[in-house]
Scaffold this active site. Structure first.
Site, PDB file in Angstrom:
ATOM      1  CG  ASP A  67      -0.026  -0.038   2.650  1.00 40.37           C
ATOM      2  OD1 ASP A  67       1.665  -0.634   1.979  1.00 40.37           O
ATOM      3  OD2 ASP A  67      -1.242  -0.662   3.224  1.00 40.37           O
ATOM      4  CG  ASN A 136      -8.464  -1.567  11.706  1.00 41.51           C
ATOM      5  OD1 ASN A 136      -7.846  -2.422  11.070  1.00 41.51           O
ATOM      6  ND2 ASN A 136      -9.200  -0.759  10.870  1.00 41.51           N
ATOM      7  CG  HIS A 138      -5.650  -2.164   8.200  1.00 39.81           C
ATOM      8  ND1 HIS A 138      -5.765  -1.280   8.999  1.00 39.81           N
ATOM      9  CD2 HIS A 138      -4.830  -3.146   9.310  1.00 39.81           C
ATOM     10  CE1 HIS A 138      -5.061  -0.569   9.318  1.00 39.81           C
ATOM     11  NE2 HIS A 138      -3.918  -1.686   9.461  1.00 39.81           N
ATOM     12  CD  GLU A 143      -8.313   0.666   7.930  1.00 38.90           C
ATOM     13  OE1 GLU A 143      -8.519  -0.217   8.520  1.00 38.90           O
ATOM     14  OE2 GLU A 143      -8.460   1.974   8.040  1.00 38.90           O
TER      15      GLU A 143
END
Ligand code: PGA
Length: 260
Positions: A67, A136, A138, A143
């Protein structure tokens, strides 16, 4: 999933590095998927050390990072281009023509994401994909509620992710709102996956990934569908796993136990 639990974060990082180094030694022209984030520098230090000791060369390896932030140029100190140069590429012999990250500072980031996915498809499949995991759940910047069928695209970052990554930004600068991330389906096409998670902040998402239901609310749970995934943990990251003792019995101290 192969679950390896080590006493310390340093041991876990070393094990992840060795899996990558072994792959490159076996196939010097392999394709690696690489990751950024605070978990990875110890892995990259081991990889650089192996090169310095003459144990491995990365000159023929092709890499694809997961990313990049939309809006950050490669020379921005918080860009992932910069992170990779600093933490790995400048200290090793990776070829600049074979190391790839998406460009976040293009006029058309959506077209850049499509170009990047096509490049992976044309040069892949990725032989070994290194991953971290967010608190979280990811992977990459996929996400929560990312589709398991997603390809490389733009994602809006959650407030939690931007807060978690604020520590890498200085002088009042905030992390961007958007990133280009390789998709979950793109990740699942890798031949092998190694996910490294250390520290208590990852305990919940690790338990959801390994033992929770397959669910887009924990994108990493998609790895339950992948046939060759190794999850490398320290004691803290493993602390909420219900079957922790079983994983430790199967791989004591993260080692392969002889089947007798
Ligand atoms: P971290 O990030 O290594 O900085 O904890 C991992 C991730 O968000 O994927």
């Amino acid at each position: 999933m192969k679950i390896l639990i080590f006493e310390t974060a340093a041991q876990a990082a070393e094990r992840a590095a060795h899996q990558i180094i072994d792959k490159v030694q076996a196939r010097p022209d392999c394709v690696l998927g690489l990751a950024t984030g605070g978990t990875m520098p110890p892995v990259y230090r081991h990889m650089a050390q192996a090169k310095a000791q003459g144990a491995v060369s990365y000159a023929l390896v092709t890499t694809f990072n997961l990313d990049e932030y939309v809006g950050l140029a490669p020379d921005h100190p918080c860009s992932y281009h910069h992170f990779m140069a600093q933490e790995l590429f400048d200290a090793t012999d990776f070829s600049p023509t074979r190391t790839h990250l998406p460009y976040g500072n293009t006029a058309d980031p959506a077209a850049e994401a499509t170009r990047y996915d096509a490049l992976i498809q044309s040069q892949g499949p990725i032989d070994l994909q290194l991953l971290g995991i967010g608190a979280n759940g990811h992977i990459g910047f996929n996400e929560p509620t990312s589709s398991f069928g997603s390809r490389t695209r733009i994602k809006t970052l959650t407030k939690a992710t931007r807060l978690a990554n604020q520590r890498f930004f200085q002088d009042g600068e905030a992390p961007p709102n958007y990133a280009i991330t390789v998709g979950i389906e793109t990740i699942l096409e890798s031949r092998e996956v190694v996910l490294l998670a250390t520290g208590i902040a990852k305990a919940r998402s690790v338990a959801d990934m390994v033992e929770g239901p397959l669910s887009a609310i924990c994108p990493a749970s998609a790895l339950q569908l992948h046939p060759a995934t190794t999850i490398i943990l320290d004691q803290d990251a493993a602390s909420l796993l219900k079957l922790k003792e079983y994983y430790f019995q199967v791989h004591p101290n993260g080692q392969e136990a002889p089947i007798v």
